[in-house]
Write a protein that holds these residues in place. Structure first.
Motif, short mmCIF file in Angstrom:
data_model
loop_
_atom_site.label_atom_id
_atom_site.label_comp_id
_atom_site.label_asym_id
_atom_site.label_seq_id
_atom_site.Cartn_x
_atom_site.Cartn_y
_atom_site.Cartn_z
N THR A 103 -8.49 31.70 -10.38
CA THR A 103 -8.30 31.61 -11.82
C THR A 103 -7.61 32.89 -12.28
OG1 THR A 103 -10.30 30.28 -12.13
CG2 THR A 103 -9.45 31.45 -14.06
N THR A 104 -6.44 32.77 -12.89
CA THR A 104 -5.71 33.97 -13.35
C THR A 104 -5.70 34.12 -14.86
OG1 THR A 104 -3.54 32.90 -13.51
CG2 THR A 104 -4.17 33.82 -11.35
N ASN A 105 -5.85 33.05 -15.61
CA ASN A 105 -5.71 33.07 -17.08
C ASN A 105 -4.32 33.56 -17.50
OD1 ASN A 105 -8.39 32.29 -17.32
ND2 ASN A 105 -9.14 34.35 -17.73
N ALA A 106 -3.35 33.47 -16.61
CA ALA A 106 -2.04 34.07 -16.88
C ALA A 106 -1.02 33.08 -17.41
CB ALA A 106 -1.50 34.72 -15.61
N ASP A 107 -1.33 31.79 -17.39
CA ASP A 107 -0.39 30.77 -17.83
C ASP A 107 -0.78 30.31 -19.23
OD1 ASP A 107 1.24 28.60 -18.27
OD2 ASP A 107 0.87 27.64 -16.33
N ALA A 108 -0.03 30.78 -20.24
CA ALA A 108 -0.38 30.46 -21.62
C ALA A 108 -0.30 28.97 -21.88
CB ALA A 108 0.55 31.21 -22.57
N ALA A 109 0.55 28.27 -21.15
CA ALA A 109 0.71 26.83 -21.37
C ALA A 109 -0.41 26.02 -20.72
CB ALA A 109 2.06 26.37 -20.82
N ALA A 110 -1.09 26.61 -19.75
CA ALA A 110 -2.20 25.91 -19.07
C ALA A 110 -3.25 26.97 -18.73
CB ALA A 110 -1.69 25.21 -17.81
N ARG A 111 -3.90 27.46 -19.77
CA ARG A 111 -4.70 28.68 -19.59
C ARG A 111 -5.97 28.48 -18.77
NH1 ARG A 111 -6.61 30.14 -25.76
NH2 ARG A 111 -8.34 28.65 -25.96
N THR A 112 -6.41 27.24 -18.57
CA THR A 112 -7.59 27.03 -17.73
C THR A 112 -7.22 26.55 -16.33
OG1 THR A 112 -7.90 24.75 -18.48
CG2 THR A 112 -8.97 26.48 -19.77
N ALA A 113 -5.94 26.61 -15.97
CA ALA A 113 -5.49 26.13 -14.67
C ALA A 113 -5.97 27.04 -13.54
CB ALA A 113 -3.96 26.06 -14.65
N THR A 114 -6.02 26.47 -12.34
CA THR A 114 -6.39 27.23 -11.15
C THR A 114 -5.32 27.04 -10.08
OG1 THR A 114 -7.66 25.39 -10.22
CG2 THR A 114 -8.86 26.98 -11.60
N ILE A 115 -5.34 27.92 -9.09
CA ILE A 115 -4.45 27.83 -7.93
C ILE A 115 -5.33 27.67 -6.70
CG2 ILE A 115 -2.65 28.97 -6.58
CD1 ILE A 115 -2.08 30.70 -9.08
N GLY A 116 -5.10 26.63 -5.93
CA GLY A 116 -5.84 26.43 -4.69
C GLY A 116 -5.18 27.13 -3.53
N ASP A 117 -5.96 27.52 -2.52
CA ASP A 117 -5.44 28.19 -1.32
C ASP A 117 -4.50 29.32 -1.74
OD1 ASP A 117 -4.95 28.88 1.29
OD2 ASP A 117 -3.51 27.27 1.64
N ALA A 118 -5.07 30.33 -2.39
CA ALA A 118 -4.29 31.36 -3.07
C ALA A 118 -4.46 32.72 -2.43
CB ALA A 118 -4.71 31.42 -4.54
N ALA A 119 -3.64 33.64 -2.91
CA ALA A 119 -3.73 35.05 -2.51
C ALA A 119 -3.40 35.91 -3.72
CB ALA A 119 -2.76 35.35 -1.36
N LEU A 120 -3.79 37.18 -3.64
CA LEU A 120 -3.57 38.10 -4.75
C LEU A 120 -3.32 39.49 -4.19
CD1 LEU A 120 -5.37 38.21 -8.11
CD2 LEU A 120 -5.39 40.29 -6.74
N LEU A 121 -2.26 40.12 -4.67
CA LEU A 121 -1.87 41.45 -4.20
C LEU A 121 -2.15 42.48 -5.27
CD1 LEU A 121 -0.48 43.18 -1.98
CD2 LEU A 121 1.70 42.69 -3.15
N ILE A 122 -2.85 43.54 -4.88
CA ILE A 122 -3.21 44.64 -5.79
C ILE A 122 -2.50 45.90 -5.33
CG2 ILE A 122 -5.09 46.07 -6.66
CD1 ILE A 122 -6.98 43.69 -5.95
N THR A 123 -1.82 46.56 -6.27
CA THR A 123 -1.15 47.83 -5.99
C THR A 123 -1.48 48.82 -7.09
OG1 THR A 123 0.69 46.65 -4.94
CG2 THR A 123 1.06 48.95 -5.52
N ASP A 124 -1.93 50.01 -6.72
CA ASP A 124 -2.25 51.05 -7.68
C ASP A 124 -3.20 50.56 -8.77
OD1 ASP A 124 -0.60 52.85 -6.34
OD2 ASP A 124 1.17 52.22 -7.47
N GLY A 125 -4.18 49.78 -8.36
CA GLY A 125 -5.21 49.35 -9.28
C GLY A 125 -4.83 48.22 -10.21
#
Length: 408
Positions: free
Chosen positions: A12-34
């Motif tokens: 769950t990212t809450n990043a899509d204003a057009a579909a704010r409750t959407a989810t991504i299946g089989d996902a990954a997330l990259l963090i850099t400098d916090g």
């Protein structure tokens, strides 16, 4: 060092204003400098990692070039990941216990605002170190349950020196501190004289430590005229506005909050059609506190009615010793789904992005590129389990700014 979370069963990212409750299946997330540098399908992670600041992906120049050797890869093994909870309404700086009031309410004694005075007496008697110790225990509870940002109110001393003390102690643990000298008129005080103090010397004492001003605009607390005077004094001092309103019955709190451009009006249990229309036409967030209704046996707010009208809704714990002594945002989500007509996706959004909006923050409450990397790894394949398995400790790991904050 960057971190790549992979093996995310549901993101769950809450990043899509057009579909704010959407989810991504089989996902990954990259963090850099916090901060979040990229989020998306796991199949695209290699491309994101390999990209440089040449514009080949959403990693972008802001996140910089990251080589594979500099990345810590963490496989969360099919678990769900959501943004860290943003609890925009708490009263954590206090001493004493009011469990007897809770027990009495369970036998039919109605909730009333006057019990606050009991906590005021206990808090005044406590030392700074005693309050700090209690605060630390409550903050540890919040973190363990996935809360990465929280607001804290004063309001349990009601003298200029005491409210300054509570604001100072709260500022040691959060940047989101609210001055609530207008919690209730203290025992033995003359109303007009007390309101004068709240607007002048008490406000001046607390001001260096706080970002917000709040007032309990409710029967048994402060009238509309008193509340407006107090809030306008806070605005003149450079503070943002918050309001406790419409908890015990229909009243002026919501309309006052909208009129003054408040970031949030909290409780919203008893609303007229005009109140909802005013909220829908404003950027004031309706912050719902279902733990209060659970603990006081009052009717729950109608979140469905608010959402369908276009009102921005947040969920918060209102952790306090009288009307709701819980710090659990997962419980708020379960109650919102069970009792208030919200879907799980709406409740998670309200407990994360909604809370951020109630604090007028755009760096938290979501996992879009550039957001602070505040996130929760659930020991479950889907966020649905937050409502499906109420009372079960599902928070496996919590990150704030890309660093592990709590781990089970």
């Amino acid at each position: 060092m960057a971190t790549l979370l992979t093996g995310i069963g549901e993101l769950t990212t809450n990043a899509d204003a057009a579909a704010r409750t959407a989810t991504i299946g089989d996902a990954a997330l990259l963090i850099t400098d916090g901060r979040v540098a990229w989020a998306g399908p796991a199949s695209d992670a290699e491309t994101a990692v390999a990209a440089r600041d040449s514009g080949l992906s959403s990693l972008s120049r802001a996140s910089g070039a990251v080589s594979r050797s500099e990345i810590e890869v963490i496989d969360v093994d099919g678990r769900a990941v959501i943004p860290g909870f943003v609890d925009s309404h708490t009263h954590l700086v206090f001493a004493g216990d009011r469990a007897d009031e809770f027990e009495a309410r369970m036998t039919g004694v109605p909730y009333a605002a006057g019990g606050i005075r009991r906590t005021v007496a206990a808090t005044r008697a406590a030392t700074d170190d005693e309050l700090r110790t209690h605060l630390a225990a409550l903050v540890a509870e919040l973190h363990a349950q996935g809360t990465t940002t929280f607001e804290v109110k004063t309001g349990y001393d009601l003298t200029a020196a005491g409210e300054e003390r509570l604001a100072r102690l709260a500022a040691e643990i959060t940047d989101e501190v609210t001055y609530l000298g207008a919690h209730v008129v203290p025992e033995g005080a003359e109303r007009e004289a007390y309101v004068d103090i709240v607007c002048t010397g008490m406000l001046a004492a607390a001001r260096p430590h706080v970002r917000w001003i709040d007032v309990f605009c409710e029967r048994g607390a402060f009238t509309e005229a008193e509340s407006e005077r107090i809030l306008r004094a806070g605005v003149a001092a450079g503070l943002g506005v918050r309001v406790h309103g419409n908890q015990l019955g229909e009243g002026p709190g919501v309309q006052l909050a909208v009129r003054l451009g408040a970031a949030s009006v909290d409780h919203c249990t008893h609303l007229t059609d005009a109140d909802i229309a005013a909220l829908a036409g404003s950027d004031t967030v309706a912050t719902l506190l279902p733990g209060v209704e659970f603990s006081t046996r009052q009717p729950y707010p109608d979140a469905r009615r608010l959402i369908d009208a276009g009102v921005t809704v947040a969920l918060a714990s209102d952790c306090n010793p009288g009307s709701c002594f819980t710090s659990s945002m997962p419980l708020m989500i379960a109650l919102a789904v069970r009792e208030m007509g919200m879907t799980v996706g709406e409740a998670v959004w309200a407990a994360t992005a909604g809370g951020a909006r109630a604090l007028r923050r755009d760096d938290i409450g979501h996992l879009g590129v550039g957001a602070r990397a505040d996130l929760v790894v659930l020991d479950a394949p889907s966020r649905r389990h937050l409502a499906y398995r109420p009372g079960v400790p599902l928070v496996e790991r919590v990150y704030r700014g890309g660093e592990v904050l709590s781990r089970r």
